[in-house]
Scaffold this motif. Sequence first.
Motif, short mmCIF file in Angstrom:
data_model
loop_
_atom_site.label_atom_id
_atom_site.label_comp_id
_atom_site.label_asym_id
_atom_site.label_seq_id
_atom_site.Cartn_x
_atom_site.Cartn_y
_atom_site.Cartn_z
N VAL A 118 -80.03 -6.66 -66.54
CA VAL A 118 -80.33 -7.94 -65.89
C VAL A 118 -79.23 -8.34 -64.92
O VAL A 118 -79.39 -9.31 -64.17
CB VAL A 118 -80.54 -9.05 -66.94
CG1 VAL A 118 -81.79 -8.79 -67.76
CG2 VAL A 118 -79.32 -9.20 -67.85
N THR A 119 -78.10 -7.62 -64.93
CA THR A 119 -77.06 -7.87 -63.94
C THR A 119 -77.60 -7.65 -62.54
O THR A 119 -77.18 -8.30 -61.59
CB THR A 119 -75.86 -6.93 -64.17
OG1 THR A 119 -75.35 -7.13 -65.48
CG2 THR A 119 -74.75 -7.18 -63.16
N TRP A 120 -78.54 -6.73 -62.42
CA TRP A 120 -79.15 -6.41 -61.14
C TRP A 120 -80.32 -7.33 -60.87
O TRP A 120 -81.25 -7.43 -61.68
CB TRP A 120 -79.67 -4.98 -61.13
CG TRP A 120 -78.62 -3.92 -61.08
CD1 TRP A 120 -77.65 -3.66 -62.01
CD2 TRP A 120 -78.46 -2.94 -60.05
NE1 TRP A 120 -76.91 -2.59 -61.62
CE2 TRP A 120 -77.37 -2.12 -60.42
CE3 TRP A 120 -79.13 -2.68 -58.86
CZ2 TRP A 120 -76.94 -1.05 -59.64
CZ3 TRP A 120 -78.71 -1.61 -58.08
CH2 TRP A 120 -77.61 -0.82 -58.47
N VAL A 121 -80.31 -8.00 -59.75
CA VAL A 121 -81.47 -8.77 -59.34
C VAL A 121 -82.66 -7.81 -59.19
O VAL A 121 -83.80 -8.14 -59.52
CB VAL A 121 -81.22 -9.51 -58.02
CG1 VAL A 121 -82.47 -10.25 -57.57
CG2 VAL A 121 -80.06 -10.50 -58.19
N ALA A 122 -82.38 -6.61 -58.71
CA ALA A 122 -83.45 -5.62 -58.53
C ALA A 122 -84.14 -5.31 -59.84
O ALA A 122 -85.35 -5.07 -59.87
CB ALA A 122 -82.88 -4.34 -57.91
N ALA A 123 -83.38 -5.30 -60.93
CA ALA A 123 -83.98 -5.01 -62.24
C ALA A 123 -84.95 -6.12 -62.64
O ALA A 123 -86.04 -5.86 -63.15
CB ALA A 123 -82.89 -4.86 -63.30
N ARG A 124 -84.56 -7.36 -62.40
CA ARG A 124 -85.45 -8.47 -62.74
C ARG A 124 -86.67 -8.48 -61.84
O ARG A 124 -87.79 -8.77 -62.28
CB ARG A 124 -84.69 -9.80 -62.65
CG ARG A 124 -83.54 -9.91 -63.65
CD ARG A 124 -83.18 -11.36 -63.91
NE ARG A 124 -82.80 -12.05 -62.68
CZ ARG A 124 -81.59 -12.02 -62.15
NH1 ARG A 124 -80.64 -11.30 -62.71
NH2 ARG A 124 -81.32 -12.69 -61.05
N ARG A 125 -86.47 -8.16 -60.56
CA ARG A 125 -87.60 -8.12 -59.65
C ARG A 125 -88.57 -7.00 -60.04
O ARG A 125 -89.79 -7.16 -59.93
CB ARG A 125 -87.11 -7.92 -58.21
CG ARG A 125 -86.29 -9.09 -57.68
CD ARG A 125 -87.17 -10.30 -57.41
NE ARG A 125 -86.40 -11.45 -56.97
CZ ARG A 125 -86.04 -11.69 -55.71
NH1 ARG A 125 -86.39 -10.85 -54.76
NH2 ARG A 125 -85.35 -12.76 -55.40
N ARG A 126 -88.03 -5.87 -60.49
CA ARG A 126 -88.91 -4.77 -60.89
C ARG A 126 -89.68 -5.15 -62.15
O ARG A 126 -90.85 -4.82 -62.30
CB ARG A 126 -88.09 -3.50 -61.11
CG ARG A 126 -88.94 -2.24 -61.19
CD ARG A 126 -88.15 -1.01 -60.84
NE ARG A 126 -87.78 -0.99 -59.42
CZ ARG A 126 -87.07 -0.03 -58.85
NH1 ARG A 126 -86.66 1.01 -59.57
NH2 ARG A 126 -86.77 -0.09 -57.56
N SER A 127 -89.01 -5.86 -63.06
CA SER A 127 -89.69 -6.35 -64.26
C SER A 127 -90.81 -7.32 -63.88
O SER A 127 -91.93 -7.26 -64.43
CB SER A 127 -88.69 -7.03 -65.19
OG SER A 127 -89.33 -7.62 -66.30
N GLU A 128 -90.53 -8.21 -62.95
CA GLU A 128 -91.56 -9.14 -62.48
C GLU A 128 -92.72 -8.39 -61.84
O GLU A 128 -93.88 -8.78 -62.00
CB GLU A 128 -90.94 -10.11 -61.46
CG GLU A 128 -89.93 -11.07 -62.06
CD GLU A 128 -89.13 -11.81 -60.99
OE1 GLU A 128 -89.43 -11.59 -59.79
OE2 GLU A 128 -88.23 -12.57 -61.34
N ALA A 129 -92.41 -7.31 -61.12
CA ALA A 129 -93.46 -6.52 -60.47
C ALA A 129 -94.37 -5.88 -61.50
O ALA A 129 -95.59 -5.83 -61.32
CB ALA A 129 -92.83 -5.46 -59.58
N VAL A 130 -93.78 -5.39 -62.60
CA VAL A 130 -94.59 -4.79 -63.67
C VAL A 130 -95.50 -5.83 -64.29
O VAL A 130 -96.71 -5.60 -64.47
CB VAL A 130 -93.68 -4.16 -64.75
CG1 VAL A 130 -94.50 -3.72 -65.96
CG2 VAL A 130 -92.93 -2.96 -64.18
N ARG A 131 -94.94 -6.98 -64.62
CA ARG A 131 -95.75 -8.03 -65.24
C ARG A 131 -96.86 -8.49 -64.30
O ARG A 131 -98.00 -8.71 -64.73
CB ARG A 131 -94.87 -9.21 -65.64
CG ARG A 131 -93.93 -8.90 -66.80
CD ARG A 131 -93.38 -10.18 -67.42
NE ARG A 131 -92.51 -10.88 -66.48
CZ ARG A 131 -91.20 -10.69 -66.38
NH1 ARG A 131 -90.61 -9.80 -67.16
NH2 ARG A 131 -90.48 -11.37 -65.52
#
Length: 354
Positions: free
Chosen positions: A206-219
């Motif tokens: 979750v340090t990476w904004v990209a990780a959260r954005r990718r999680s949001e993309a999956v959801r």
Amino acid sequence: MSADPPKARRPTIYDVAKEAGVSHQTVAMVLRGQGKFRPETLKRVSAAIETLRYRPNNAARALATSSANRIGALVFELTEVGPSKTVQGASLRAAEAGYLLEIVSLPLDEHLREQMGDSGAIGRALGLLDRADVAGILAFAPVDPLLATRAATPDAAFGPVSVPLVMELEPDPAHGRTLSDRGMSLVADHLVGLGHTRIAYLGGSVTWVAARRRSEAVRGALARHGLEVTTELTGDWSAASGAQAVRDLGRPALEEVTAIICGNDQMALGALLALDEHGIDVPGQMSVTGFDGIPESGFLRPPLTTVKVDYASHGRRLVETLLNRLGQPAELTTADDTEFLARASTAPPGRLRS
């Protein structure tokens, strides 16, 4: 004792353009003495400059004398697949436009994460790039303090820096969605098409904004099919973290899902090992997908279903977006930079390997 009044924001060429009723590209060209404009247009721009008391910053003055020949690049974790290939593509496109891409790389180790609490490390890095010979800045895979500062400032003036800045996570002007949105939609469509409804997601730190954005993309991709993520796991993009996350979840919890979407191919590699340790057959009892399309993904056992991303093309388009903001029209690269690769790691739920 009263607090000092907030410092007034310095007007930008975007403000001048709005006041004069012209485009910011026109203002930039007028400042550089380029192009031929009607006298009334020049008069409106001049009047707007005087009304707003606009004064070109160092970078703008350098542009006017053709001395700003560099584009700054702020990069986090350059060793990762996506950032490294994106920067390579950006560097080549910058060179084609007559610029040298100057890179400042910040590894996201624990020490830096502590420093970034007040954006100090990022501010110092940006300061290194905010020079008269730098026309604009690209931020690749930005982190929270950078986003927070950007959100509080206008588009053309970015906090401590005085040049246009383009961040990788902004909407893609050529395709309208981010790489994660496009890629994860392909993954979700594939798994749902096979019959999967109970799907886990293994994402990056979750340090990476990209990780959260990718999680949001999956959801978001699953929501379009009326589904939710059944279980969400967290790694750090490495194969070791992917294996550990699946080990920690345990076999009973794994039996509640029929597919695992992984945020990148490395974590998928680790997940495949951990599933084998649990005695769970892939794809007979569990389907697994990756993201990135690294060359090795086709040589795993089983070969990995993934999304191949043309990060180099993505990097080129980021430079083209910045060039347009600098008033140097550049046609955006429009080739599709995501390709879905269906391989043997996915199958309908419950199918036994023959």
